[in-house]
Design an enzyme around this catalytic site. Structure first.
Site, PDB file in Angstrom:
ATOM      1  N   GLU A 137       0.815  -1.219   0.000  1.00 21.75           N
ATOM      2  CA  GLU A 137       0.000   0.000   0.000  1.00 21.75           C
ATOM      3  C   GLU A 137       0.851   1.273   0.000  1.00 21.75           C
ATOM      4  OE1 GLU A 137      -3.726  -1.941   2.527  1.00 21.75           O
ATOM      5  OE2 GLU A 137      -2.229  -0.714   3.549  1.00 21.75           O
TER       6      GLU A 137
ATOM      7  N   TYR B 211       3.965  17.963  12.976  1.00 19.65           N
ATOM      8  CA  TYR B 211       5.103  17.065  13.140  1.00 19.65           C
ATOM      9  C   TYR B 211       6.466  17.754  13.088  1.00 19.65           C
ATOM     10  CZ  TYR B 211       1.544  13.879  11.085  1.00 19.65           C
ATOM     11  OH  TYR B 211       0.412  13.194  10.792  1.00 19.65           O
TER      12      TYR B 211
ATOM     13  N   CYS C  78      -4.232  33.512  11.109  1.00 21.18           N
ATOM     14  CA  CYS C  78      -4.157  34.271  12.356  1.00 21.18           C
ATOM     15  C   CYS C  78      -3.834  33.316  13.505  1.00 21.18           C
ATOM     16  CB  CYS C  78      -5.481  34.998  12.601  1.00 21.18           C
ATOM     17  SG  CYS C  78      -5.387  36.228  13.913  1.00 21.18           S
ATOM     18  N   GLU C  79      -2.586  32.837  13.492  1.00 23.22           N
ATOM     19  CA  GLU C  79      -2.131  31.824  14.440  1.00 23.22           C
ATOM     20  C   GLU C  79      -0.613  31.923  14.511  1.00 23.22           C
ATOM     21  OE1 GLU C  79      -3.093  28.999  17.121  1.00 23.22           O
ATOM     22  OE2 GLU C  79      -4.613  29.503  15.629  1.00 23.22           O
TER      23      GLU C  79
ATOM     24  N   TYR D 233      -0.263  14.246   1.688  1.00 25.53           N
ATOM     25  CA  TYR D 233      -0.847  14.709   2.950  1.00 25.53           C
ATOM     26  C   TYR D 233      -0.963  16.222   3.087  1.00 25.53           C
ATOM     27  CZ  TYR D 233      -0.147   9.856   4.092  1.00 25.53           C
ATOM     28  OH  TYR D 233      -0.189   8.489   4.052  1.00 25.53           O
TER      29      TYR D 233
END
Length: 432
Positions: A291, A335, A362-363, A391
């Site tokens: 996979e 991560y 806004c972070e 991803y």
């Protein structure tokens, strides 16, 4: 020169993907933008398929893990290349069926599939459902009985292998939300329960030890552990299982320091173990499924941004802010994932400026890369973040009500949208 084989620099000093000028992509489709080299995707699928043909005499199936990147065109490509599709939700299953993907070649994963998703899988006739727990097994048997069907099943087993990867993406050890544990006897209990069910056809067993793995040994060890279980099943029940799904997790190159092995190396070593150990145990070599996901699309994609402002804080750091961020690439926030960053319109120049690439959300944690070296840039320049094919689109969000990005496939000198840019109106479509 770069971490991705499909990326280069043209005579104008611009970064290219699949020999297409990324600055022209930015001009034509706008930024931020995901771009993929379709030929690279197809090449990777063919390499995995060839490895099954070479190492298992064609007795197997490559199953693309669509959670890495899923859209209709990606599913069509898998169908054209003769591979299966691994789905983990009703949405991914619906996407596959919407383009008439062969249901027999669909593998349905998930540790907590809903009742409706299981009904959907039964109705579509999905070839293999990877059952994660006894509750799901009993529910599936009940649904199949009501619909007069027998469903092909593989049980997901935790082989107890430490894959030497980030703790968030290790899934083969006992302390994991996924699968049946070997150590507790849960795995054998699930196998015997499945064999006793009239509407369940236990096709085989599945394991997956993690993601972004560079070592060969964990894959070989997992295969032998699983074959020992095959032997135990045969001895205790008289049933010889026919299929072994060894999952994915093959690492790719995000930085020049990464050293992924050629996919053929994985397959050669694992197949040698599978073939010889099966014979040693008196088992037929099982039908093998693998996979790959990230290793198919990861390095085949990149993200393009436009620089909005450059903010230098003396003796602290320099921020280069772009028109995307954690809403289109949350992996650094999750991560601390490493990436190679290039100024696409100055790609031939030296990267000798250390900056932090920041997003527009806004972070304060909305960063794409810290302390990374790029070419000197100014507002209006185009930044490329490499190896974002896996991803990034899949994990994208509408945080701050920011529309999701379009996806462009480049092939043989042409570029086409395979996913359109989301509009503000579409953001509000489900509001009442």
């Amino acid at each position: 020169m770069y971490v991705s084989d499909c990326v280069s620099v043209n005579e104008r000093g611009h970064l290219t993907i699949g020999n297409y000028d990324t600055c022209e992509l930015a001009k034509k489709f706008g930024t931020p933008l995901y771009a993929f080299d379709e030929n690279e995707i197809r090449k990777n699928l063919r390499e995995f398929k060839k490895s099954i043909d070479d190492e298992y005499a064609g007795n197997g199936l490559v199953v693309y893990a669509s959670k890495a990147f899923c859209c209709k065109e990606m599913v069509r490509i898998c169908n054209e290349e003769g591979t299966g599709i691994d789905v983990v939700s009703g949405g991914e299953l619906y996407t596959a069926m919407s383009v008439d993907f062969p249901a027999e070649n669909i593998v349905f994963h998930g540790n907590n599939k809903t009742y409706d998703e299981l009904v959907m899988a039964v109705d579509y006739g999905v070839g293999r459902i990877i059952v994660d727990n006894l509750t799901e097994l009993e529910t599936l048997d009940k649904i199949a009985k009501e619909k007069g069907k027998t469903m092909g099943v593989m049980l997901r087993i935790k082989p107890g292998i430490d894959a030497h990867t980030h703790s968030f993406i290790k899934t083969g050890q006992i302390d994991s939300k996924f699968g049946f544990a070997l150590e507790t006897g849960e795995a054998m209990e699930g196998i015997k329960a499945a064999l006793a069910m009239e509407n369940i056809n236990l096709r085989g067993l599945h394991c997956h030890i993690g993601s972004q793995i560079f070592d060969l040994d964990p894959f070989e060890l997992a295969a032998t552990v699983m074959l020992d279980l095959f032997k135990q099943v045969k001895d205790e029940t008289g049933t010889e299982l026919g299929e072994l799904n060894l999952g994915g997790g093959f690492g790719i190159k995000y930085l020049k320091s990464d050293r992924p092995r050629p996919y053929s190396d994985y397959m050669r070593k694992v197949s040698a173990a599978v073939n010889s150990y099966s014979a040693e145990l008196g088992l037929k070599t099982p039908f093998i499924l693998i996979e790959p996901g990230r290793s198919v699309v990861g390095a085949a994609g990149l993200t393009l941004y436009t620089v909005g402002c450059v903010k230098d804080i003396p003796d602290v750091r320099t921020y280069v802010s772009v028109d995307g961020g954690m809403c289109d690439n949350p992996r650094y926030a999750l991560y601390q994932s490493s990436y190679e960053v290039i100024c696409a319109n100055k790609a031939s120049e030296k990267r000798d400026w250390t900056v932090t690439v920041a997003g527009k959300c806004c972070e304060s944690g909305d960063l794409i890369q810290e302390w990374t070296r790029i070419q000197p840039v100014e507002p209006g320049d185009i930044l490329a973040v490499l190896s974002t094919g896996a991803y990034n689109y899949s994990m994208a969000s509408n945080y701050n009500r920011i529309p999701r990005l379009p996806v462009v496939f480049v092939k043989n000198g042409t570029a086409r949208e395979v996913i359109k840019r989301e509009t503000y109106a579409q953001l509000c479509e489900c509001d009442v």
